[in-house]
Design a protein around this motif. Structure first.
Motif, PDB file in Angstrom:
ATOM      1  N   GLU A 203      -2.487   8.614  -1.951  1.00  0.00           N
ATOM      2  CA  GLU A 203      -2.845   8.209  -3.311  1.00  0.00           C
ATOM      3  C   GLU A 203      -1.742   8.542  -4.302  1.00  0.00           C
ATOM      4  O   GLU A 203      -1.434   7.746  -5.203  1.00  0.00           O
ATOM      5  CB  GLU A 203      -4.157   8.890  -3.727  1.00  0.00           C
ATOM      6  CG  GLU A 203      -5.388   8.362  -2.999  1.00  0.00           C
ATOM      7  CD  GLU A 203      -6.639   9.146  -3.338  1.00  0.00           C
ATOM      8  OE1 GLU A 203      -6.542  10.084  -4.169  1.00  0.00           O
ATOM      9  OE2 GLU A 203      -7.708   8.836  -2.773  1.00  0.00           O
ATOM     10  N   ILE A 206       1.231   6.113  -3.850  1.00  0.00           N
ATOM     11  CA  ILE A 206       0.930   4.781  -4.377  1.00  0.00           C
ATOM     12  C   ILE A 206       0.814   4.807  -5.898  1.00  0.00           C
ATOM     13  O   ILE A 206       1.380   3.958  -6.593  1.00  0.00           O
ATOM     14  CB  ILE A 206      -0.357   4.239  -3.731  1.00  0.00           C
ATOM     15  CG1 ILE A 206      -0.118   3.971  -2.240  1.00  0.00           C
ATOM     16  CG2 ILE A 206      -0.836   2.969  -4.434  1.00  0.00           C
ATOM     17  CD1 ILE A 206      -1.368   3.667  -1.455  1.00  0.00           C
ATOM     18  N   ARG A 207       0.094   5.795  -6.429  1.00  0.00           N
ATOM     19  CA  ARG A 207      -0.150   5.852  -7.877  1.00  0.00           C
ATOM     20  C   ARG A 207       1.135   6.066  -8.670  1.00  0.00           C
ATOM     21  O   ARG A 207       1.338   5.456  -9.724  1.00  0.00           O
ATOM     22  CB  ARG A 207      -1.138   6.972  -8.191  1.00  0.00           C
ATOM     23  CG  ARG A 207      -1.518   7.112  -9.672  1.00  0.00           C
ATOM     24  CD  ARG A 207      -2.624   8.127  -9.854  1.00  0.00           C
ATOM     25  NE  ARG A 207      -2.224   9.460  -9.478  1.00  0.00           N
ATOM     26  CZ  ARG A 207      -1.590  10.303 -10.303  1.00  0.00           C
ATOM     27  NH1 ARG A 207      -1.290   9.924 -11.536  1.00  0.00           N
ATOM     28  NH2 ARG A 207      -1.267  11.518  -9.906  1.00  0.00           N
ATOM     29  N   GLN A 209       4.184   5.395  -7.585  1.00  0.00           N
ATOM     30  CA  GLN A 209       5.236   4.496  -7.111  1.00  0.00           C
ATOM     31  C   GLN A 209       6.432   5.282  -6.572  1.00  0.00           C
ATOM     32  O   GLN A 209       7.593   5.056  -6.942  1.00  0.00           O
ATOM     33  CB  GLN A 209       5.674   3.553  -8.230  1.00  0.00           C
ATOM     34  CG  GLN A 209       4.623   2.523  -8.633  1.00  0.00           C
ATOM     35  CD  GLN A 209       4.360   1.508  -7.515  1.00  0.00           C
ATOM     36  OE1 GLN A 209       5.190   0.656  -7.241  1.00  0.00           O
ATOM     37  NE2 GLN A 209       3.205   1.603  -6.870  1.00  0.00           N
ATOM     38  N   GLN A 230      -4.886   0.936   4.021  1.00  0.00           N
ATOM     39  CA  GLN A 230      -4.924   0.569   2.605  1.00  0.00           C
ATOM     40  C   GLN A 230      -4.199  -0.747   2.365  1.00  0.00           C
ATOM     41  O   GLN A 230      -3.257  -1.092   3.079  1.00  0.00           O
ATOM     42  CB  GLN A 230      -4.313   1.691   1.761  1.00  0.00           C
ATOM     43  CG  GLN A 230      -5.078   3.005   1.876  1.00  0.00           C
ATOM     44  CD  GLN A 230      -4.493   4.095   0.996  1.00  0.00           C
ATOM     45  OE1 GLN A 230      -3.425   3.935   0.412  1.00  0.00           O
ATOM     46  NE2 GLN A 230      -5.198   5.205   0.882  1.00  0.00           N
ATOM     47  N   LYS A 231      -4.635  -1.445   1.332  1.00  0.00           N
ATOM     48  CA  LYS A 231      -4.049  -2.745   1.008  1.00  0.00           C
ATOM     49  C   LYS A 231      -3.068  -2.658  -0.152  1.00  0.00           C
ATOM     50  O   LYS A 231      -2.448  -3.656  -0.509  1.00  0.00           O
ATOM     51  CB  LYS A 231      -5.162  -3.738   0.677  1.00  0.00           C
ATOM     52  CG  LYS A 231      -6.107  -4.016   1.841  1.00  0.00           C
ATOM     53  CD  LYS A 231      -7.173  -5.021   1.475  1.00  0.00           C
ATOM     54  CE  LYS A 231      -8.102  -5.284   2.649  1.00  0.00           C
ATOM     55  NZ  LYS A 231      -9.167  -6.264   2.306  1.00  0.00           N
ATOM     56  N   SER A 232      -2.963  -1.477  -0.769  1.00  0.00           N
ATOM     57  CA  SER A 232      -2.060  -1.321  -1.910  1.00  0.00           C
ATOM     58  C   SER A 232      -0.605  -1.421  -1.465  1.00  0.00           C
ATOM     59  O   SER A 232      -0.252  -1.111  -0.312  1.00  0.00           O
ATOM     60  CB  SER A 232      -2.297   0.029  -2.589  1.00  0.00           C
ATOM     61  OG  SER A 232      -3.631   0.154  -3.012  1.00  0.00           O
ATOM     62  N   HIS A 233       0.247  -1.851  -2.397  1.00  0.00           N
ATOM     63  CA  HIS A 233       1.679  -1.941  -2.122  1.00  0.00           C
ATOM     64  C   HIS A 233       2.261  -0.551  -1.903  1.00  0.00           C
ATOM     65  O   HIS A 233       2.001   0.373  -2.681  1.00  0.00           O
ATOM     66  CB  HIS A 233       2.403  -2.616  -3.286  1.00  0.00           C
ATOM     67  CG  HIS A 233       3.894  -2.543  -3.180  1.00  0.00           C
ATOM     68  ND1 HIS A 233       4.610  -3.235  -2.220  1.00  0.00           N
ATOM     69  CD2 HIS A 233       4.811  -1.845  -3.915  1.00  0.00           C
ATOM     70  CE1 HIS A 233       5.899  -2.972  -2.370  1.00  0.00           C
ATOM     71  NE2 HIS A 233       6.037  -2.135  -3.380  1.00  0.00           N
ATOM     72  N   ILE A 234       3.019  -0.378  -0.844  1.00  0.00           N
ATOM     73  CA  ILE A 234       3.662   0.904  -0.549  1.00  0.00           C
ATOM     74  C   ILE A 234       5.110   0.840  -1.019  1.00  0.00           C
ATOM     75  O   ILE A 234       5.897   0.015  -0.546  1.00  0.00           O
ATOM     76  CB  ILE A 234       3.591   1.217   0.956  1.00  0.00           C
ATOM     77  CG1 ILE A 234       2.122   1.320   1.391  1.00  0.00           C
ATOM     78  CG2 ILE A 234       4.313   2.523   1.264  1.00  0.00           C
ATOM     79  CD1 ILE A 234       1.939   1.471   2.887  1.00  0.00           C
ATOM     80  N   SER A 235       5.446   1.709  -1.968  1.00  0.00           N
ATOM     81  CA  SER A 235       6.741   1.641  -2.634  1.00  0.00           C
ATOM     82  C   SER A 235       7.848   2.399  -1.907  1.00  0.00           C
ATOM     83  O   SER A 235       9.011   2.315  -2.299  1.00  0.00           O
ATOM     84  CB  SER A 235       6.607   2.194  -4.060  1.00  0.00           C
ATOM     85  OG  SER A 235       6.008   3.487  -4.044  1.00  0.00           O
TER      86      SER A 235
END
Length: 301
Positions: A203, A206-207, A209, A230-235
């Protein structure tokens, strides 16, 4: 002098920041506060034990600037263990946090003169080794400076990157790889004190970046298990993995979840040989695993 080298590099990025959950410092302010604190230090051994990672960084740098020996401690090991270290290391003073500032606390072991073998020693790193009893590993300013110069030739972090520093500044790998290398390369440092909680780590990455993260293969194994769901973009674009041997299962997980991420695997930064691992390719048929052994540092006895 190692501090002059670090300071010169930091001042190229005066508005870059180091932050924890309670405070934030620009690099130029950190340099100013470091040198003010250094004026208050004398030739003794100083334990570093602040609850804030930003203040721990300042205290460590101040010891470098003053040319005195720092002994990084950590609240993560508990009060009893720290008391044992303070006694066994015969510390003169502690640099602690009081009222949001660094204070010098007397430990009752002030020495009339520093032993000759501690001259030029910048860090005395506590380790239990195989005995279970605290002992100190001595690192000179010259050794740290050479390590930074060598690491600067292959580390992939760069200005504009953002690193999540989650291991605390008391181990050689986090001190050099997360703190000092980030400072000299103009990386934004986000200190994380949440411990080994894979879901929370994911988290935070992701949060905020985060683009750079360092940890053991075990940490990355569980982190990839969480991030893979997770589907969030991984930076993340660069990972420095070390402290343990890397197995193919973990490397495969990194390749599958952190697609396009550059990975350096290191195991023992202060020995002659350095293992470099890279994983490239987004499709199964394109994946390639390479290992190269590079001469690094000085021959150890």
């Amino acid at each position: 002098m190692v501090w002059n080298y670090i300071k010169e590099r930091m001042l190229k990025y005066p508005m870059q920041r180091i932050s924890d959950d309670r405070r934030s410092r620009t690099y130029i302010r950190l340099v100013e506060e470091t040198e003010e604190l250094a004026k208050r230090l004398c030739r003794q051994k100083y334990g570093i034990l602040c609850s804030s990672d930003v203040l721990n960084a300042e205290a460590l740098l101040a010891c470098m600037a003053a040319g005195v020996t720092a002994v990084p401690l950590s609240n993560r090991y508990g009060e009893l263990y720290n008391k044992k270290l303070i006694k066994s290391m015969r510390l003169s003073y502690l640099l602690v946090e009081e009222g949001g500032k660094i204070k010098v606390r007397n430990c009752g072991a002030v020495h009339s003169e520093i032993r000759k073998e501690l001259e030029g020693i910048t860090w005395l790193l506590p380790t239990s080794g195989t005995t279970g009893q605290p002992k100190g590993v001595l690192l000179s300013g010259e050794a740290i400076l050479q390590n930074l110069r060598d690491s600067d030739t292959f580390f992939l972090s760069e200005p504009g990157d953002k690193i999540l520093a989650g291991r605390g500044f008391f181990h050689c790998s986090s001190l050099t790889g997360e703190l000092l290398m980030s400072l000299i390369r103009g990386v934004e440092i986000c200190c994380y004190a949440g411990g080994f909680q894979p879901h929370q780590l994911a988290e935070e990455i992701i949060r905020k970046q985060i683009t750079v993260y360092s940890g053991t293969p075990t940490v990355f194994h569980y982190l990839c298990r969480v991030m893979g769901k997770q589907k969030s973009h991984i930076s993340l674009r660069y990972c420095n993995v070390g402290g343990e041997m890397m197995n193919r299962q973990t490397l495969t997980a990194i390749g599958q979840v952190l697609k396009g991420t550059q990975v350096i695997h290191s195991y023992g930064k202060f020995v002659k040989l350095f293992a470099y691992s890279s994983w490239e390719g987004r499709k199964e048929s394109e994946k390639k695993f390479e290992i190269e052994v590079i001469a690094f540092g000085c021959q150890q006895p």
